[in-house]
Design a protein around this motif. Structure first.
Motif, PDB file in Angstrom:
ATOM      1  N   GLU A  56       0.831  -1.201   0.000  1.00  0.00           N
ATOM      2  CA  GLU A  56       0.000   0.000   0.000  1.00  0.00           C
ATOM      3  C   GLU A  56       0.869   1.256   0.000  1.00  0.00           C
ATOM      4  O   GLU A  56       0.603   2.216  -0.724  1.00  0.00           O
ATOM      5  CB  GLU A  56      -0.902  -0.021   1.232  1.00  0.00           C
ATOM      6  N   GLN A  57       1.927   1.243   0.833  1.00  0.00           N
ATOM      7  CA  GLN A  57       2.820   2.398   0.896  1.00  0.00           C
ATOM      8  C   GLN A  57       3.490   2.645  -0.441  1.00  0.00           C
ATOM      9  O   GLN A  57       3.620   3.784  -0.893  1.00  0.00           O
ATOM     10  CB  GLN A  57       3.889   2.182   1.972  1.00  0.00           C
ATOM     11  N   LYS A  58       3.911   1.561  -1.094  1.00  0.00           N
ATOM     12  CA  LYS A  58       4.573   1.686  -2.393  1.00  0.00           C
ATOM     13  C   LYS A  58       3.623   2.277  -3.425  1.00  0.00           C
ATOM     14  O   LYS A  58       3.992   3.163  -4.205  1.00  0.00           O
ATOM     15  CB  LYS A  58       5.067   0.311  -2.845  1.00  0.00           C
ATOM     16  N   ARG A  59       2.387   1.797  -3.411  1.00  0.00           N
ATOM     17  CA  ARG A  59       1.388   2.307  -4.345  1.00  0.00           C
ATOM     18  C   ARG A  59       1.139   3.791  -4.108  1.00  0.00           C
ATOM     19  O   ARG A  59       1.016   4.582  -5.045  1.00  0.00           O
ATOM     20  CB  ARG A  59       0.083   1.519  -4.193  1.00  0.00           C
ATOM     21  N   LYS A  60       1.083   4.179  -2.833  1.00  0.00           N
ATOM     22  CA  LYS A  60       0.876   5.580  -2.493  1.00  0.00           C
ATOM     23  C   LYS A  60       2.008   6.446  -3.009  1.00  0.00           C
ATOM     24  O   LYS A  60       1.790   7.528  -3.564  1.00  0.00           O
ATOM     25  CB  LYS A  60       0.770   5.703  -0.970  1.00  0.00           C
ATOM     26  N   GLU A  61       3.236   5.970  -2.823  1.00  0.00           N
ATOM     27  CA  GLU A  61       4.392   6.730  -3.284  1.00  0.00           C
ATOM     28  C   GLU A  61       4.364   6.903  -4.795  1.00  0.00           C
ATOM     29  O   GLU A  61       4.652   7.982  -5.319  1.00  0.00           O
ATOM     30  CB  GLU A  61       5.677   6.022  -2.863  1.00  0.00           C
ATOM     31  N   GLU A  62       4.009   5.844  -5.510  1.00  0.00           N
ATOM     32  CA  GLU A  62       3.939   5.925  -6.967  1.00  0.00           C
ATOM     33  C   GLU A  62       2.881   6.923  -7.405  1.00  0.00           C
ATOM     34  O   GLU A  62       3.085   7.708  -8.328  1.00  0.00           O
ATOM     35  CB  GLU A  62       3.638   4.537  -7.550  1.00  0.00           C
ATOM     36  N   ALA A  63       1.733   6.900  -6.706  1.00  0.00           N
ATOM     37  CA  ALA A  63       0.664   7.846  -7.033  1.00  0.00           C
ATOM     38  C   ALA A  63       1.130   9.276  -6.804  1.00  0.00           C
ATOM     39  O   ALA A  63       0.846  10.179  -7.600  1.00  0.00           O
ATOM     40  CB  ALA A  63      -0.572   7.536  -6.199  1.00  0.00           C
ATOM     41  N   GLU A  64       1.875   9.501  -5.702  1.00  0.00           N
ATOM     42  CA  GLU A  64       2.387  10.834  -5.400  1.00  0.00           C
ATOM     43  C   GLU A  64       3.358  11.306  -6.480  1.00  0.00           C
ATOM     44  O   GLU A  64       3.321  12.463  -6.901  1.00  0.00           O
ATOM     45  CB  GLU A  64       3.078  10.831  -4.043  1.00  0.00           C
ATOM     46  N   GLU A  65       4.238  10.394  -6.913  1.00  0.00           N
ATOM     47  CA  GLU A  65       5.195  10.743  -7.957  1.00  0.00           C
ATOM     48  C   GLU A  65       4.480  11.126  -9.244  1.00  0.00           C
ATOM     49  O   GLU A  65       4.847  12.090  -9.919  1.00  0.00           O
ATOM     50  CB  GLU A  65       6.117   9.555  -8.222  1.00  0.00           C
ATOM     51  N   GLU A  66       3.435  10.365  -9.571  1.00  0.00           N
ATOM     52  CA  GLU A  66       2.669  10.628 -10.777  1.00  0.00           C
ATOM     53  C   GLU A  66       2.014  12.003 -10.703  1.00  0.00           C
ATOM     54  O   GLU A  66       2.036  12.776 -11.664  1.00  0.00           O
ATOM     55  CB  GLU A  66       1.609   9.540 -10.942  1.00  0.00           C
ATOM     56  N   GLU A  67       1.453  12.294  -9.519  1.00  0.00           N
ATOM     57  CA  GLU A  67       0.812  13.592  -9.313  1.00  0.00           C
ATOM     58  C   GLU A  67       1.819  14.725  -9.458  1.00  0.00           C
ATOM     59  O   GLU A  67       1.547  15.761 -10.072  1.00  0.00           O
ATOM     60  CB  GLU A  67       0.175  13.613  -7.918  1.00  0.00           C
ATOM     61  N   LEU A  68       3.013  14.510  -8.878  1.00  0.00           N
ATOM     62  CA  LEU A  68       4.062  15.526  -8.964  1.00  0.00           C
ATOM     63  C   LEU A  68       4.472  15.758 -10.415  1.00  0.00           C
ATOM     64  O   LEU A  68       4.675  16.900 -10.850  1.00  0.00           O
ATOM     65  CB  LEU A  68       5.272  15.069  -8.148  1.00  0.00           C
ATOM     66  N   LYS A  69       4.562  14.671 -11.176  1.00  0.00           N
ATOM     67  CA  LYS A  69       4.924  14.783 -12.583  1.00  0.00           C
ATOM     68  C   LYS A  69       3.870  15.585 -13.346  1.00  0.00           C
ATOM     69  O   LYS A  69       4.183  16.458 -14.169  1.00  0.00           O
ATOM     70  CB  LYS A  69       5.058  13.380 -13.186  1.00  0.00           C
ATOM     71  N   ARG A  70       2.604  15.293 -13.057  1.00  0.00           N
ATOM     72  CA  ARG A  70       1.517  16.006 -13.706  1.00  0.00           C
ATOM     73  C   ARG A  70       1.583  17.490 -13.376  1.00  0.00           C
ATOM     74  O   ARG A  70       1.379  18.344 -14.240  1.00  0.00           O
ATOM     75  CB  ARG A  70       0.185  15.402 -13.248  1.00  0.00           C
ATOM     76  N   GLN A  71       1.858  17.797 -12.111  1.00  0.00           N
ATOM     77  CA  GLN A  71       1.977  19.191 -11.705  1.00  0.00           C
ATOM     78  C   GLN A  71       3.109  19.877 -12.455  1.00  0.00           C
ATOM     79  O   GLN A  71       2.981  21.026 -12.886  1.00  0.00           O
ATOM     80  CB  GLN A  71       2.232  19.262 -10.188  1.00  0.00           C
ATOM     81  N   ARG A  72       4.219  19.147 -12.604  1.00  0.00           N
ATOM     82  CA  ARG A  72       5.373  19.723 -13.301  1.00  0.00           C
ATOM     83  C   ARG A  72       5.030  20.007 -14.755  1.00  0.00           C
ATOM     84  O   ARG A  72       5.368  21.061 -15.301  1.00  0.00           O
ATOM     85  CB  ARG A  72       6.563  18.768 -13.206  1.00  0.00           C
ATOM     86  N   ASP A  73       4.325  19.068 -15.386  1.00  0.00           N
ATOM     87  CA  ASP A  73       3.917  19.277 -16.778  1.00  0.00           C
ATOM     88  C   ASP A  73       3.008  20.493 -16.899  1.00  0.00           C
ATOM     89  O   ASP A  73       3.146  21.317 -17.803  1.00  0.00           O
ATOM     90  CB  ASP A  73       3.192  18.033 -17.302  1.00  0.00           C
ATOM     91  N   LEU A  74       2.069  20.591 -15.964  1.00  0.00           N
ATOM     92  CA  LEU A  74       1.146  21.729 -15.973  1.00  0.00           C
ATOM     93  C   LEU A  74       1.917  23.033 -15.838  1.00  0.00           C
ATOM     94  O   LEU A  74       1.665  24.006 -16.541  1.00  0.00           O
ATOM     95  CB  LEU A  74       0.143  21.572 -14.829  1.00  0.00           C
ATOM     96  N   PHE A  75       2.886  23.027 -14.930  1.00  0.00           N
ATOM     97  CA  PHE A  75       3.699  24.215 -14.721  1.00  0.00           C
ATOM     98  C   PHE A  75       4.462  24.557 -15.995  1.00  0.00           C
ATOM     99  O   PHE A  75       4.580  25.722 -16.390  1.00  0.00           O
ATOM    100  CB  PHE A  75       4.665  23.979 -13.562  1.00  0.00           C
ATOM    101  N   GLY A  76       4.968  23.522 -16.668  1.00  0.00           N
ATOM    102  CA  GLY A  76       5.680  23.735 -17.922  1.00  0.00           C
ATOM    103  C   GLY A  76       4.785  24.384 -18.960  1.00  0.00           C
ATOM    104  O   GLY A  76       5.176  25.327 -19.643  1.00  0.00           O
ATOM    105  N   SER A  77       3.556  23.883 -19.064  1.00  0.00           N
ATOM    106  CA  SER A  77       2.630  24.446 -20.059  1.00  0.00           C
ATOM    107  C   SER A  77       2.279  25.890 -19.707  1.00  0.00           C
ATOM    108  O   SER A  77       2.108  26.732 -20.583  1.00  0.00           O
ATOM    109  CB  SER A  77       1.372  23.591 -20.126  1.00  0.00           C
ATOM    110  N   MET A  78       2.194  26.164 -18.389  1.00  0.00           N
ATOM    111  CA  MET A  78       1.945  27.543 -17.977  1.00  0.00           C
ATOM    112  C   MET A  78       3.090  28.445 -18.415  1.00  0.00           C
ATOM    113  O   MET A  78       2.885  29.572 -18.876  1.00  0.00           O
ATOM    114  CB  MET A  78       1.772  27.611 -16.462  1.00  0.00           C
TER     115      MET A  78
END
Lengths: 385, 139
Positions: B112-134
């Motif tokens: 469960e912890q591993k899955r949570k960490e992966e989800a967090e990383e994915e979210e962070l990546k999405r945020q970074r992409d959004l920031f890039g597009s901004m």
């Protein structure tokens, strides 16, 4: 003569039915225990002055007149037992054990504290110590340093054994504070692991033979696959051992052996291990308005919350019963409070906490503790056979 | 009857060379001194005799400085020694079950912890992409 009395013949079917009759099968006979007995069986009620019903009822026939079997059966235990991990880090672990008896939980706790092995420094050979700390005090401080080494890879060292790579870990400490330099700290990072064994030469009469050391290692310990990637070291690098003034020096060699906490607390692999029963807080009557605010304010653990019911009406709810520490603040002020708030503990729900010193992860420690209890049972069985 | 008791005594004395056994005329009572048993382990034995075959299960410690425990088991009819052994056997199996359930729970938590960490990383990546597009929008 008169009238003949006709005898009714009982059929076999009726006989079989009577034999299999069970009073508990009747529709109006209740099954299970009444609520007040079930509460007594499963909960400790914590009143203002004392706990009520703290003892577990272990007699198998305690409720036999009500048709309830109170005996312990392995299949029932296997179904009911559950473990929930609440948090788990490298050194700390909190988990719930549901469905065990208090005696078993306490057995695990005591084995964790006193019967699990770990490695700790046992002999210190001091070559030079000009610091202000005496040799014996320094040795004692070294003994209390937790060592990150798996004790399962080592054997116990008995008095007849020769120290070798299977039962001893050798550390070397050589620190010097030069004249003119400022005062310095000696930390555990200065303790160096000697995988080839002792480097201190024994003083002997004749010098013709090969010089002897205090250990006899046949192989280097770093040739072990377990230690190739995880070298043996103290658990933490920044534990203070001593302080040196200018011109002072410490040179010594320390030997760590395997032991259990029953012999000395330095061998206990847990900083501590403890459990508590799950708290249960029940409001027997509704708290509303100002009364509800008083209840929320009085609790230091913030167990209660205010629930808004619309139109300016408020009532108290139990939001975080797990945080309850049973300080009894909410039932201290008189009978009215005690009658409205019920503090309980669940008798078979244990919140277990294990703090490891670092030699092994906490989940491995618990596993080993359960194995030790298994070994004890096996020994008794073999004695009785 | 006397011969039978005698035979029982001999048998038990041979088996329990490290223990002392007193057999009363009631063969169902078994009192033995087991050396080198700790207090809390024998608590388990009392607990495990929560069984329909046992009428009395108790222990005493004669003296705290001696590593001895007197265990008394009184049964409804089965031999007391067999009941005692069965209880130890069952306790051992319970411990094995505890271990297996515990290992499963730890493995589940780690997954469960591993899955949570992966989800967090994915979210962070999405945020970074959004920031890039901004950033692109700003440019």
């Amino acid at each position: 003569m008169g009238t003949n009395e006709v005898t009714r013949i009982v059929t076999d079917e009726e006989k079989r039915e009577a034999k299999n009759f069970n009073i508990f099968d009747l529709p109006d006979v209740p099954t299970g225990l009444p609520p007040h007995l079930e509460l007594q069986r499963t909960r400790v009620v914590c009143k203002k002055d004392s706990n009520i019903h703290p003892t577990a009822i272990t007699f198998s026939g305690a409720y036999s007149s009500m048709g309830v079997d109170n005996s312990v059966r392995l299949e029932n235990f296997s179904e009911d037992f559950k473990v929930d991990v609440i948090s788990l880090t490298e050194t700390d672990m909190v988990f719930d054990m549901i469905g065990v008896h208090a005696g078993i939980a306490n057995a695990f706790r005591r084995i964790l504290l006193a019967e699990l092995p770990s490695m700790a420094i046992e002999k210190v050979y001091v070559a030079n110590n000009t610091s202000v700390i005496q040799d014996e005090v320094l040795a004692h401080r070294l003994g209390l340093i937790p060592i990150a080494a798996d004790p399962r890879l080592f054997e116990y060292l008995s008095e007849n054994d020769q120290p070798n790579e299977k039962n001893t870990i050798v550390f070397k400490l050589h620190v010097k504070c030069l004249k003119g330099d400022p005062r310095r700290k000696v930390l555990t990072s200065e303790l160096k692991w000697l995988p080839n064994g002792s480097e201190l030469i024994k003083e002997s009469g004749g010098s013709t033979t090969t010089p002897k050391t205090y250990t006899s290692f046949n192989h280097s310990q770093d040739s072990f696959p377990e230690f190739a990637e995880n070298p043996i070291r103290p658990t933490l690098k920044d534990i203070l051992i001593a302080k040196l003034g200018p011109g002072q020096e410490i040179e010594l060699e320390a030997h760590a052996v395997k032991g259990i906490g029953k012999t000395h607390a330095k061998w206990s692999p847990v900083a501590t291990a403890w459990y508590r029963m799950l708290p249960e807080v029940v409001l027997l009557k509704e708290f509303e308005g100002k009364h509800a605010e008083e209840l929320v304010k009085v609790c230091p653990k913030k167990v209660f919350d205010i629930e808004d019911m619309g139109q300016g009406r408020k009532r108290a709810t139990v939001a975080r019963p797990r945080d309850c520490s049973l300080c009894r603040e909410c039932i201290r002020d008189g009978v009215e409070w005690e009658d409205q708030v019920d503090l309980r503990r669940v008798k078979n729900h244990f919140i277990f906490t294990i703090e490891s010193t670092g030699s092994q992860p906490p989940e491995v420690l618990f596993n080993e503790a359960v194995k030790i209890l298994e070994d004890k049972c096996e020994r008794v069985i073999s004695e009785l056979s | 009857m006397l011969v039978y008791i005698h035979v029982m005594l001999l048998e038990i004395l041979i088996v329990f060379n490290e223990c002392h056994i007193i057999l009363s005329l009631r063969l169902m009572e078994l009192i033995c001194w087991c050396v080198d048993n700790d207090d809390y382990v024998n608590n388990q034995y009392c607990f495990q005799f929560c069984s329909p075959r046992v009428t009395v299960a108790a222990y005493t410690i004669p003296h705290p400085s001696l590593e001895q425990v007197n265990i008394r088991v009184q049964t409804t009819g089965d031999p007391a020694r067999e009941v005692f052994k069965d209880a130890c056997q069952e306790l051992m199996q319970m411990n094995r079950h505890v271990r297996s359930v515990f290992d499963k729970a730890v493995a589940e938590y780690k997954d469960e912890q591993k899955r949570k960490e992966e989800a967090e990383e994915e979210e962070l990546k999405r945020q970074r992409d959004l920031f890039g597009s901004m950033d692109i929008e700003n440019n």
